[in-house]
Design a protein around this motif. Structure first.
Motif, PDB file in Angstrom:
ATOM      1  N   LEU A  21       6.734   2.189  -0.115  1.00  0.00           N
ATOM      2  CA  LEU A  21       6.099   1.063  -0.804  1.00  0.00           C
ATOM      3  C   LEU A  21       4.573   1.195  -0.739  1.00  0.00           C
ATOM      4  CD1 LEU A  21       6.950  -1.529  -2.254  1.00  0.00           C
ATOM      5  CD2 LEU A  21       6.840  -2.707  -0.072  1.00  0.00           C
ATOM      6  N   MET A  22       4.069   1.602   0.390  1.00  0.00           N
ATOM      7  CA  MET A  22       2.622   1.801   0.535  1.00  0.00           C
ATOM      8  C   MET A  22       2.141   2.945  -0.340  1.00  0.00           C
ATOM      9  SD  MET A  22       1.362  -0.485   2.457  1.00  0.00           S
ATOM     10  CE  MET A  22      -0.211   0.164   2.934  1.00  0.00           C
ATOM     11  N   ASP A  23       2.933   4.029  -0.424  1.00  0.00           N
ATOM     12  CA  ASP A  23       2.562   5.149  -1.296  1.00  0.00           C
ATOM     13  C   ASP A  23       2.529   4.696  -2.757  1.00  0.00           C
ATOM     14  OD1 ASP A  23       2.336   6.870   0.834  1.00  0.00           O
ATOM     15  OD2 ASP A  23       4.338   7.758   0.579  1.00  0.00           O
ATOM     16  N   PHE A  24       3.486   3.856  -3.137  1.00  0.00           N
ATOM     17  CA  PHE A  24       3.507   3.330  -4.507  1.00  0.00           C
ATOM     18  C   PHE A  24       2.285   2.462  -4.786  1.00  0.00           C
ATOM     19  CE2 PHE A  24       4.586  -0.197  -7.359  1.00  0.00           C
ATOM     20  CZ  PHE A  24       4.821   0.522  -8.515  1.00  0.00           C
ATOM     21  N   SER A  25       1.879   1.697  -3.788  1.00  0.00           N
ATOM     22  CA  SER A  25       0.754   0.770  -4.007  1.00  0.00           C
ATOM     23  C   SER A  25      -0.564   1.509  -4.166  1.00  0.00           C
ATOM     24  CB  SER A  25       0.669  -0.232  -2.849  1.00  0.00           C
ATOM     25  OG  SER A  25       0.207   0.401  -1.668  1.00  0.00           O
ATOM     26  N   ARG A  26      -0.631   2.753  -3.709  1.00  0.00           N
ATOM     27  CA  ARG A  26      -1.866   3.522  -3.847  1.00  0.00           C
ATOM     28  C   ARG A  26      -1.896   4.127  -5.214  1.00  0.00           C
ATOM     29  NH1 ARG A  26      -0.301   5.811   1.586  1.00  0.00           N
ATOM     30  NH2 ARG A  26      -0.989   4.172   2.949  1.00  0.00           N
ATOM     31  N   ARG A  40       5.802  -5.049   8.496  1.00  0.00           N
ATOM     32  CA  ARG A  40       5.572  -4.133   9.627  1.00  0.00           C
ATOM     33  C   ARG A  40       5.354  -4.892  10.933  1.00  0.00           C
ATOM     34  NH1 ARG A  40       2.492   0.909   7.360  1.00  0.00           N
ATOM     35  NH2 ARG A  40       4.327   2.205   7.160  1.00  0.00           N
ATOM     36  N   ASN A  41       4.716  -6.025  10.877  1.00  0.00           N
ATOM     37  CA  ASN A  41       4.451  -6.777  12.110  1.00  0.00           C
ATOM     38  C   ASN A  41       5.740  -7.172  12.831  1.00  0.00           C
ATOM     39  OD1 ASN A  41       1.689  -6.553  11.910  1.00  0.00           O
ATOM     40  ND2 ASN A  41       1.457  -8.465  10.782  1.00  0.00           N
ATOM     41  N   PRO A  42       6.694  -7.843  12.174  1.00  0.00           N
ATOM     42  CA  PRO A  42       7.924  -8.187  12.917  1.00  0.00           C
ATOM     43  C   PRO A  42       8.740  -6.946  13.301  1.00  0.00           C
ATOM     44  CG  PRO A  42       7.964  -9.146  10.698  1.00  0.00           C
ATOM     45  CD  PRO A  42       6.657  -8.463  10.862  1.00  0.00           C
ATOM     46  N   ILE A  43       8.702  -5.907  12.457  1.00  0.00           N
ATOM     47  CA  ILE A  43       9.444  -4.692  12.790  1.00  0.00           C
ATOM     48  C   ILE A  43       8.853  -4.055  14.049  1.00  0.00           C
ATOM     49  CG2 ILE A  43       9.856  -2.320  12.043  1.00  0.00           C
ATOM     50  CD1 ILE A  43      10.517  -3.388   9.313  1.00  0.00           C
ATOM     51  N   GLY A  44       7.531  -4.108  14.170  1.00  0.00           N
ATOM     52  CA  GLY A  44       6.890  -3.589  15.383  1.00  0.00           C
ATOM     53  C   GLY A  44       7.342  -4.343  16.622  1.00  0.00           C
ATOM     54  N   GLU A  98      10.460   3.787   6.723  1.00  0.00           N
ATOM     55  CA  GLU A  98      10.395   4.740   5.601  1.00  0.00           C
ATOM     56  C   GLU A  98      10.253   4.007   4.271  1.00  0.00           C
ATOM     57  OE1 GLU A  98      13.874   7.201   5.930  1.00  0.00           O
ATOM     58  OE2 GLU A  98      13.146   8.184   7.761  1.00  0.00           O
ATOM     59  N   ILE A  99      10.995   2.921   4.121  1.00  0.00           N
ATOM     60  CA  ILE A  99      10.890   2.115   2.892  1.00  0.00           C
ATOM     61  C   ILE A  99       9.483   1.539   2.770  1.00  0.00           C
ATOM     62  CG2 ILE A  99      11.679  -0.019   1.764  1.00  0.00           C
ATOM     63  CD1 ILE A  99      14.491   0.622   2.940  1.00  0.00           C
ATOM     64  N   ILE A 100       8.941   1.053   3.872  1.00  0.00           N
ATOM     65  CA  ILE A 100       7.582   0.496   3.854  1.00  0.00           C
ATOM     66  C   ILE A 100       6.571   1.580   3.503  1.00  0.00           C
ATOM     67  CG2 ILE A 100       5.765  -0.471   5.329  1.00  0.00           C
ATOM     68  CD1 ILE A 100       8.015  -2.038   6.750  1.00  0.00           C
ATOM     69  N   ASN A 101       6.750   2.787   4.051  1.00  0.00           N
ATOM     70  CA  ASN A 101       5.838   3.892   3.728  1.00  0.00           C
ATOM     71  C   ASN A 101       5.910   4.238   2.238  1.00  0.00           C
ATOM     72  OD1 ASN A 101       4.849   4.138   6.314  1.00  0.00           O
ATOM     73  ND2 ASN A 101       6.351   5.679   6.921  1.00  0.00           N
ATOM     74  N   LEU A 131       0.381  -6.518  -4.027  1.00  0.00           N
ATOM     75  CA  LEU A 131       1.500  -7.279  -3.486  1.00  0.00           C
ATOM     76  C   LEU A 131       2.346  -6.405  -2.563  1.00  0.00           C
ATOM     77  CD1 LEU A 131       3.093  -9.949  -3.506  1.00  0.00           C
ATOM     78  CD2 LEU A 131       4.372  -9.054  -5.451  1.00  0.00           C
ATOM     79  N   SER A 132       2.586  -5.174  -2.986  1.00  0.00           N
ATOM     80  CA  SER A 132       3.370  -4.236  -2.169  1.00  0.00           C
ATOM     81  C   SER A 132       2.689  -3.984  -0.834  1.00  0.00           C
ATOM     82  CB  SER A 132       3.551  -2.907  -2.894  1.00  0.00           C
ATOM     83  OG  SER A 132       4.224  -3.077  -4.098  1.00  0.00           O
ATOM     84  N   ALA A 133       1.395  -3.758  -0.863  1.00  0.00           N
ATOM     85  CA  ALA A 133       0.657  -3.514   0.382  1.00  0.00           C
ATOM     86  C   ALA A 133       0.712  -4.731   1.293  1.00  0.00           C
ATOM     87  CB  ALA A 133      -0.790  -3.156   0.062  1.00  0.00           C
ATOM     88  N   SER A 134       0.576  -5.912   0.715  1.00  0.00           N
ATOM     89  CA  SER A 134       0.632  -7.142   1.504  1.00  0.00           C
ATOM     90  C   SER A 134       2.011  -7.344   2.112  1.00  0.00           C
ATOM     91  CB  SER A 134       0.266  -8.331   0.615  1.00  0.00           C
ATOM     92  OG  SER A 134       0.388  -9.535   1.330  1.00  0.00           O
ATOM     93  N   VAL A 135       3.061  -7.135   1.318  1.00  0.00           N
ATOM     94  CA  VAL A 135       4.437  -7.290   1.813  1.00  0.00           C
ATOM     95  C   VAL A 135       4.710  -6.258   2.904  1.00  0.00           C
ATOM     96  CG1 VAL A 135       6.870  -7.018   1.174  1.00  0.00           C
ATOM     97  CG2 VAL A 135       5.350  -8.377  -0.264  1.00  0.00           C
TER      98      VAL A 135
END
Length: 176
Positions: A171-176, A125-129, A166-169, A116-120
């Motif tokens: 979150l991605m680290d947590f999902s791994r 990231r798309n709109p932030i980009g 940074e928050i997304i990164n 779920l974290s990876a999906s969120v």
């Protein structure tokens, strides 16, 4: 003399009958003792079998309940040491299975949270980009003549996008 011989013969005959009767009595007595020993042995063996069978039946019932419900239970059994040890082993096995099942459920939950974290993170990231690209473009078209307020807000937006990344990164680290 003939009378004496008759009498002696009668006594001998009576003694012979008495010996036969005594022999029968001894044989019947031995048979009775043997039957009493067999009956006693049967009674002791039956009591011992019931002493073993009852706890084993309880353990068997607990095993059936466990396989039917998958809920470990505790078995309190009294009886011979071997049966008590078997019941204790069953209880330990049930406890270990319960712990393993809880651990597996926790791992599945964490895996789901990770997915779920990876999906969120991907969806954010798309709109932030897109926002980041817009800020870049606005920075290109702004010049020194442009209002300082606009430049200040563009700078704030860049900083906040960096924080969001940074928050997304994390979150991605947590999902791994």
């Amino acid at each position: 003399a003939s009378r004496l011989a008759d009498r002696t013969q009668k006594i001998m005959h009576t003694a012979s009958k008495s010996a036969d009767i005594t022999g029968y009595v001894v044989i019947y007595g031995l048979v009775a003792m043997l039957l009493a020993m067999i009956i006693s042995a049967y009674a002791v063996a039956r009591k011992r079998a019931l002493t073993l069978a009852s706890p084993v039946s309880e353990l068997e019932k607990a095993t059936r309940d466990f396989t039917r419900t998958a809920e470990p239970g505790q078995v309190a059994i009294t009886g011979p040491t071997e049966i008590i040890n078997l019941a204790n082993s069953f209880n330990i096995m049930c406890r270990d299975l319960e712990e393993a099942q809880s651990k597996l459920v926790r791992q599945e939950k964490l895996a789901t949270i990770g997915q779920l974290s990876a999906s969120v993170a991907h969806d954010i990231r798309n709109p932030i980009g897109a926002i980041s690209n817009s800020i870049y473009y606005l920075n290109l078209i702004t010049n020194e003549e442009t209002d300082d307020k606009i430049s200040e807000h563009l700078s704030i937006m860049e900083h906040e996008i960096q924080r969001a990344n940074e928050i997304i990164n994390d979150l991605m680290d947590f999902s791994r």
